[in-house]
Design a protein around this motif. Structure first.
Motif, short mmCIF file in Angstrom:
data_model
loop_
_atom_site.label_atom_id
_atom_site.label_comp_id
_atom_site.label_asym_id
_atom_site.label_seq_id
_atom_site.Cartn_x
_atom_site.Cartn_y
_atom_site.Cartn_z
N PRO A 104 0.83 -1.21 0.00
CA PRO A 104 0.00 0.00 0.00
C PRO A 104 0.86 1.26 0.00
CG PRO A 104 0.04 -0.96 2.19
CD PRO A 104 0.76 -1.93 1.29
N VAL A 105 0.35 2.31 -0.60
CA VAL A 105 1.03 3.60 -0.68
C VAL A 105 0.25 4.60 0.15
CG1 VAL A 105 1.85 5.44 -2.21
CG2 VAL A 105 1.86 3.04 -2.99
N TYR A 106 0.96 5.44 0.90
CA TYR A 106 0.32 6.44 1.74
C TYR A 106 0.86 7.83 1.40
CZ TYR A 106 -1.43 2.60 4.56
OH TYR A 106 -2.07 1.45 4.98
N ALA A 107 -0.06 8.81 1.37
CA ALA A 107 0.30 10.19 1.12
C ALA A 107 -0.71 11.09 1.81
CB ALA A 107 0.31 10.48 -0.38
N HIS A 108 -0.39 12.35 1.94
CA HIS A 108 -1.32 13.32 2.51
C HIS A 108 -2.54 13.45 1.61
CE1 HIS A 108 -2.91 17.25 3.80
NE2 HIS A 108 -2.29 17.01 4.95
N GLU A 109 -3.69 13.73 2.20
CA GLU A 109 -4.92 13.80 1.42
C GLU A 109 -4.85 14.85 0.32
OE1 GLU A 109 -8.44 15.24 3.40
OE2 GLU A 109 -7.25 16.21 4.97
N LEU A 110 -4.11 15.95 0.53
CA LEU A 110 -4.00 16.99 -0.49
C LEU A 110 -3.08 16.60 -1.64
CD1 LEU A 110 -3.84 20.21 1.72
CD2 LEU A 110 -5.81 19.29 0.47
N GLU A 111 -2.31 15.54 -1.45
CA GLU A 111 -1.40 15.08 -2.50
C GLU A 111 -2.03 14.00 -3.36
OE1 GLU A 111 2.53 16.48 -3.53
OE2 GLU A 111 0.99 17.11 -2.13
N ILE A 112 -3.09 13.37 -2.88
CA ILE A 112 -3.65 12.21 -3.58
C ILE A 112 -4.20 12.58 -4.95
CG2 ILE A 112 -5.55 10.54 -3.46
CD1 ILE A 112 -4.88 10.14 -0.51
N ARG A 113 -4.70 13.78 -5.11
CA ARG A 113 -5.23 14.18 -6.43
C ARG A 113 -4.16 14.17 -7.52
NH1 ARG A 113 -6.23 20.50 -4.50
NH2 ARG A 113 -4.20 20.70 -3.49
N TYR A 114 -2.90 14.41 -7.13
CA TYR A 114 -1.80 14.36 -8.10
C TYR A 114 -1.35 12.93 -8.38
CZ TYR A 114 -1.51 19.22 -6.53
OH TYR A 114 -1.80 20.52 -6.18
N LEU A 115 -1.80 12.01 -7.54
CA LEU A 115 -1.38 10.60 -7.65
C LEU A 115 -2.47 9.71 -8.22
CD1 LEU A 115 0.24 10.43 -4.10
CD2 LEU A 115 1.47 10.64 -6.26
N THR A 116 -3.61 10.31 -8.50
CA THR A 116 -4.75 9.54 -9.03
C THR A 116 -5.26 10.14 -10.34
OG1 THR A 116 -6.22 10.79 -7.56
CG2 THR A 116 -5.49 8.62 -6.81
N GLY A 117 -4.40 10.90 -11.01
CA GLY A 117 -4.73 11.41 -12.34
C GLY A 117 -5.71 12.56 -12.38
N THR A 175 4.80 21.57 -2.16
CA THR A 175 3.54 21.10 -2.72
C THR A 175 2.48 21.26 -1.63
OG1 THR A 175 3.65 18.78 -2.03
CG2 THR A 175 4.74 19.36 -4.11
N PRO A 176 1.19 21.25 -2.01
CA PRO A 176 0.14 21.44 -1.00
C PRO A 176 0.09 20.34 0.05
CG PRO A 176 -0.71 21.91 -3.20
CD PRO A 176 0.64 21.30 -3.39
N GLY A 177 0.39 19.11 -0.33
CA GLY A 177 0.29 17.99 0.59
C GLY A 177 1.63 17.42 1.00
N HIS A 178 2.67 18.21 0.94
CA HIS A 178 4.00 17.74 1.33
C HIS A 178 4.01 17.38 2.81
CE1 HIS A 178 8.28 17.72 2.27
NE2 HIS A 178 8.53 17.66 0.98
N ILE A 179 4.68 16.28 3.14
CA ILE A 179 4.84 15.88 4.54
C ILE A 179 6.31 15.63 4.86
CG2 ILE A 179 2.55 14.83 4.69
CD1 ILE A 179 4.29 12.05 4.78
N SER A 180 6.62 15.70 6.14
CA SER A 180 7.90 15.27 6.68
C SER A 180 7.61 14.26 7.77
CB SER A 180 8.69 16.46 7.23
OG SER A 180 8.89 17.45 6.23
N LEU A 181 8.61 13.49 8.16
CA LEU A 181 8.45 12.43 9.16
C LEU A 181 9.43 12.66 10.30
CD1 LEU A 181 8.41 9.48 6.60
CD2 LEU A 181 6.42 10.48 7.71
N PHE A 182 8.95 12.48 11.54
CA PHE A 182 9.80 12.78 12.71
C PHE A 182 9.62 11.70 13.77
CE2 PHE A 182 10.64 15.25 16.72
CZ PHE A 182 11.98 15.53 16.45
N ARG A 183 10.76 11.25 14.33
CA ARG A 183 10.75 10.30 15.44
C ARG A 183 11.29 11.02 16.66
NH1 ARG A 183 13.35 4.49 14.50
NH2 ARG A 183 15.33 5.65 14.56
N GLU A 184 10.43 11.23 17.64
CA GLU A 184 10.77 12.10 18.76
C GLU A 184 11.83 11.50 19.67
OE1 GLU A 184 8.48 14.90 22.06
OE2 GLU A 184 7.35 13.42 20.89
N ASN A 185 11.86 10.16 19.82
CA ASN A 185 12.77 9.59 20.82
C ASN A 185 14.25 9.79 20.49
OD1 ASN A 185 13.00 7.70 18.80
ND2 ASN A 185 12.14 6.00 19.97
#
Length: 283
Positions: A104-117, A175-185
Motif C-alpha cells: 500500500p502507498v500512503y500520502a497526505h490527502e491533499l497530495e492524492i489528487r496528483y497521484l490519481t490522475g 507542494t500542498p500535501g508535502h509531509i515530513s516524518l519525525f521520530r521524537e525519541n
C-alpha cells in the motif's frame, strides 16, 4: 504494467546525476538513505517490518529493489510505501514497485489528487532565479500519475503505517500535501523537500553534492509563505539528524545552526528574487 495505473504523458528518464548516485548512508541502525541520481529514498525499519519513504527517479525500480534485498534479503517486501509528495523524482518508480511488492502507498490527502490522475502539478518555472538546473527545469515532468486505489490517505492522528514511534507532519509550500516524518525519541527527521542540503537549482552543486542548507527546490515551489512556515515548524523540533530529499544527511550542531539560520533568514536564503511563483509581498 497494470492498465489501471499509468505515469503522466510527460514521464521520462531525466539524464541528471551526481557523484553521490548509488551511495547508501547509514543514518541510524534502522534507517538508511540511498541516492538515486540526484534524489534520496529512505528505508526505515528491520527485516521484520520496514517501510520505503519515496520512490526515486524514473527507471530506478531495479536499483531500489536491489538495495532493499541487499539489506533485508531476497523477496523481502515493505509494510508500506510512504510518499513525502508526488513530484516525478519522488514517485519515479512507484508503479513498478507497487506491481513488484503489492504494498500500500500512503500520502497526505491533499497530495492524492496528483497521484490519481485528477490534477497536474503546476509547471516548473525555468524563469526563477537560480542556476542551470532551474533553467532546464521546463523538461521536468509535472503531469499527474495515476496509481488509483493503491494510494491511501495517511491516518489523521499523525501515525505512520509500518513506522511505530514516527509521526507525519504536514509541511506544505513545496507542494500542498508535502509531509515530513519525525521520530521524537531520537529526533530523527526525514524532511523530504521541505528543505534540502544542496543548492538544487545549481548544476555544479547538484553534481558535486556540496553541502549547503537550502530551501525547497525553487523551480517547483509554488507557495513560499507556507514553505517558510514549514521550515520554522521543523526547526522548532530541534532535530538531531535530518535526511532531506536532495543532498547529504546532516546532524548535530551543524544542523541546528544551519536550520535555525534558514528559518530566521528564509526570505534571504531560500526565496528567489524573481519567478512566476514568488510572492512579492514577502520582500
Amino acid at each position: 504494467m497494470d492498465k489501471e495505473m499509468e505515469y503522466g504523458k510527460d514521464y521520462k528518464f531525466i539524464p541528471a546525476t551526481s557523484i553521490g548516485s548509488g551511495v547508501t548512508h547509514v543514518v541510524a541502525s534502522d534507517i538508511i538513505s540511498h541516492t538515486l541520481q540526484i534524489v534520496n529514498i529512505c528505508i526505515v525499519g528491520s527485516a521484520h517490518e520496514w517501510v520505503l519513504v519515496d520512490a526515486g527517479m524514473p527507471n530506478s525500480a531495479e536499483e531500489i529493489i536491489a538495495v532493499t534485498e541487499e539489506r533485508f534479503g531476497k523477496g523481502s517486501c515493505p509494510k508500506a510505501i510512504v510518499l513525502t509528495h508526488g513530484h516525478f523524482d519522488h514517485v519515479g518508480a512507484i508503479i513498478e514497485l507497487i506491481e513488484h511488492w503489492n504494498a500500500p502507498v500512503y500520502a497526505h490527502e491533499l497530495e492524492i489528487r496528483y497521484l490519481t490522475g485528477k490534477l497536474d502539478y503546476p509547471k516548473p518555472d525555468p524563469s526563477v532565479e537560480g542556476g542551470l538546473v532551474a533553467k532546464i527545469s521546463a523538461m521536468f515532468p509535472n503531469k499527474a500519475i495515476n496509481i488509483g486505489q493503491h494510494v491511501q490517505q495517511l491516518p489523521n492522528d499523525g501515525t505512520v503505517p509500518g513506522m511505530p514511534h514516527w509521526k507525519w507532519l504536514h509541511t506544505p509550500g513545496h507542494t500542498p500535501g508535502h509531509i515530513s516524518l519525525f521520530r521524537e525519541n531520537d529526533r530523527i527527521l526525514i524532511a523530504g523537500d521541505a528543505f534540502v542540503t544542496v543548492r538544487s537549482d545549481s548544476l555544479y552543486k547538484v553534481i558535486t553534492q556540496e553541502l549547503e542548507m537550502s530551501g525547497p527546490p525553487r523551480y517547483f515551489t509554488t507557495d513560499w509563505q507556507a514553505a517558510w512556515q514549514s521550515v520554522k515548524n521543523l526547526a522548532a523540533l530541534n532535530p538531531a539528524i535530518a535526511v532531506t530529499g536532495h543532498g547529504l544527511p546532516i546532524e548535530g550542531e551543524l544542523l541546528t545552526e544551519s536550520l535555525g539560520n534558514l528559518a530566521n533568514h528564509f526570505d534571504e536564503i531560500a526565496i528567489p528574487d524573481h519567478g512566476i511563483y514568488v510572492d512579492k509581498r514577502l520582500h
